[in-house]
Write a protein that holds these residues in place. Structure first.
Motif, mmCIF file in Angstrom:
data_model
loop_
_atom_site.group_PDB
_atom_site.id
_atom_site.type_symbol
_atom_site.label_atom_id
_atom_site.label_comp_id
_atom_site.label_asym_id
_atom_site.label_seq_id
_atom_site.Cartn_x
_atom_site.Cartn_y
_atom_site.Cartn_z
ATOM 1 N N THR A 1 71.476 0.447 33.111
ATOM 2 C CA THR A 1 70.134 -0.007 33.490
ATOM 3 C C THR A 1 69.273 1.369 34.030
ATOM 4 N N SER A 2 69.747 2.517 34.012
ATOM 5 C CA SER A 2 68.992 3.550 34.281
ATOM 6 C C SER A 2 67.641 4.053 33.606
ATOM 7 N N ALA A 3 66.657 3.869 34.292
ATOM 8 C CA ALA A 3 65.468 4.260 33.530
ATOM 9 C C ALA A 3 65.060 5.807 33.446
ATOM 10 N N VAL A 4 64.947 6.528 32.341
ATOM 11 C CA VAL A 4 64.278 7.914 32.204
ATOM 12 C C VAL A 4 62.920 7.912 32.168
ATOM 13 N N ILE A 5 62.069 8.384 33.143
ATOM 14 C CA ILE A 5 60.911 8.192 33.106
ATOM 15 C C ILE A 5 60.172 9.589 33.512
ATOM 16 N N GLY B 1 64.391 7.156 42.052
ATOM 17 C CA GLY B 1 63.563 7.329 43.173
ATOM 18 C C GLY B 1 63.341 8.806 43.468
ATOM 19 N N ARG B 2 63.786 9.823 42.756
ATOM 20 C CA ARG B 2 63.602 11.336 43.080
ATOM 21 C C ARG B 2 62.895 11.683 41.641
ATOM 22 N N LYS B 3 62.103 13.001 41.959
ATOM 23 C CA LYS B 3 61.328 13.665 41.047
ATOM 24 C C LYS B 3 61.941 15.062 40.775
ATOM 25 N N TYR B 4 62.005 15.218 39.532
ATOM 26 C CA TYR B 4 62.718 16.788 39.234
ATOM 27 C C TYR B 4 61.832 17.406 38.254
ATOM 28 N N SER B 5 61.829 18.655 38.469
ATOM 29 C CA SER B 5 60.832 19.563 37.621
ATOM 30 C C SER B 5 61.891 20.340 36.350
ATOM 31 N N PRO B 6 61.595 20.564 35.471
ATOM 32 C CA PRO B 6 62.207 21.224 34.409
ATOM 33 C C PRO B 6 62.630 22.601 34.929
ATOM 34 N N PRO B 7 63.865 23.314 34.402
ATOM 35 C CA PRO B 7 64.533 22.501 33.394
ATOM 36 C C PRO B 7 65.494 21.198 33.640
ATOM 37 N N PHE B 8 65.753 20.365 32.691
ATOM 38 C CA PHE B 8 66.399 19.243 32.908
ATOM 39 C C PHE B 8 67.728 19.381 32.390
ATOM 40 N N VAL B 9 68.965 19.194 33.092
ATOM 41 C CA VAL B 9 70.177 19.440 32.720
ATOM 42 C C VAL B 9 70.996 17.885 32.514
ATOM 43 N N VAL B 10 71.548 17.685 31.416
ATOM 44 C CA VAL B 10 72.118 16.412 31.041
ATOM 45 C C VAL B 10 73.689 16.688 30.723
ATOM 46 N N THR B 11 74.327 16.002 31.538
ATOM 47 C CA THR B 11 75.741 16.288 31.438
ATOM 48 C C THR B 11 76.584 15.271 31.093
ATOM 49 N N ALA B 12 77.659 15.048 30.193
ATOM 50 C CA ALA B 12 78.317 14.114 29.833
ATOM 51 C C ALA B 12 79.842 14.377 29.881
ATOM 52 N N VAL B 13 80.837 13.699 30.403
ATOM 53 C CA VAL B 13 82.123 13.715 30.071
ATOM 54 C C VAL B 13 82.533 12.631 29.157
ATOM 55 N N PRO C 1 79.662 12.363 39.833
ATOM 56 C CA PRO C 1 79.829 11.478 40.934
ATOM 57 C C PRO C 1 79.573 9.830 40.469
ATOM 58 N N ALA C 2 80.091 9.081 41.313
ATOM 59 C CA ALA C 2 79.693 7.561 41.051
ATOM 60 C C ALA C 2 78.341 7.478 41.431
ATOM 61 N N TYR C 3 77.519 6.435 40.671
ATOM 62 C CA TYR C 3 76.370 5.886 40.682
ATOM 63 C C TYR C 3 75.854 5.437 42.219
ATOM 64 N N GLU C 4 74.828 6.023 42.532
ATOM 65 C CA GLU C 4 74.330 5.622 44.062
ATOM 66 C C GLU C 4 73.344 4.659 44.225
ATOM 67 N N GLY C 5 72.637 4.675 43.030
ATOM 68 C CA GLY C 5 71.437 3.797 43.159
ATOM 69 C C GLY C 5 71.755 2.360 43.300
#
Length: 251
Positions: free
Chosen positions: A167-171, A181-193, A234-238
């Motif tokens: 249900t995570s929304a990428v906005i 609930g947090r704002k990030y500036s680029p560069p954006f890092v997307v990581t997958a296991v 980490p585990a989801y915290e939201g």
């Protein structure tokens, strides 16, 4: 003178025989009443035999009861084992569900994608035919990368170190990313296991990622892919409520 007849004195045997006969009769009658028609010498033997038979019957009954109790115990044991097996299976499924839902940490080999805006050189202005929007990473670019990772069967996905769930929304707001609930500036890092090769294949097959790579070539956006030998997420915290609220806000 007439001769007188002399009386013979009774002998001892003459007196004893009737007495002996009477005593014998008395003993016989007493013995008959005591035995009640049974053999006196066999009396104790008959009683002992009867006790043994009674004891054997009691032992047989106890053995039958014991066998019944053992069957009941085995049945309860089997039922308990079945319940324990069901509980263990449910627990395993629950643990797997927690991992799939992002509620537990995950680690393993994986892949990292780095996305960044185009770097404009002073005085050069915009590339021919480009607008300001063409030079920044958009929500569809980040979402395309995330969707490809999920399609590859990734065990976990995170953006900027924050674990994502279904249900995570990428906005994106301007050139900033709003996530949980947090704002990030680029560069954006997307990581997958997950399997790096499979993730690369899904990235190459994604139409959204193909558009991003085209913009990279035309406008100088950054799209970098790197394999990782070991990734820890980490585990989801939201909260689910936060994600639905974010989707509603984006709509």
């Amino acid at each position: 003178m007439p001769r007188t007849r002399r009386l013979r004195r009774p002998s001892l045997w003459t007196v004893l025989v009737p007495v002996v006969a009477m005593l014998a009769g008395l003993l016989f009658a007493t013995s008959s009443r005591t035995a009640l028609g049974t053999d006196l010498r066999a009396g104790e033997s008959s009683q002992l035999s009867g006790l043994i038979e009674q004891r054997d019957d009691a032992v047989a009954r106890q053995q039958d009861e014991l066998a019944l109790l053992q069957q009941q115990i085995q049945l309860l044991t089997d039922q308990a084992a079945g319940r324990n097996g069901a509980v263990a299976e449910a627990a395993a499924e629950g643990e797997q569900g927690l991992a799939s839902a992002g509620l537990t940490p995950v680690s393993g080999p994986g892949l990292t994608v780095r996305l960044d805006d185009a770097q404009q050189q002073t005085g050069d202005g915009l590339p021919s035919g480009a607008t300001g929007d063409d030079l920044v990473i958009h929500q569809s670019d980040v979402q395309g990368v995330v969707n490809a990772m999920w399609a590859a069967g990734a065990d976990g996905v995170a953006i900027m170190g924050q674990r994502l769930i279904s249900t995570s929304a990428v906005i994106c707001v301007g050139n900033t990313l709003l996530l949980q609930g947090r704002k990030y500036s680029p560069p954006f890092v997307v990581t997958a296991v997950g399997d790096p090769d499979e993730i690369r294949r899904q990235l190459a097959a994604s139409s959204e990622v193909q558009l991003l790579r085209s913009a990279v070539q035309q406008y100088g956006l950054t799209y970098q892919v790197a394999d990782e030998r070991e990734v820890s997420l980490p585990a989801y915290e939201g909260t689910l409520e936060m994600q639905y609220a974010a989707r509603a806000e984006a709509g």
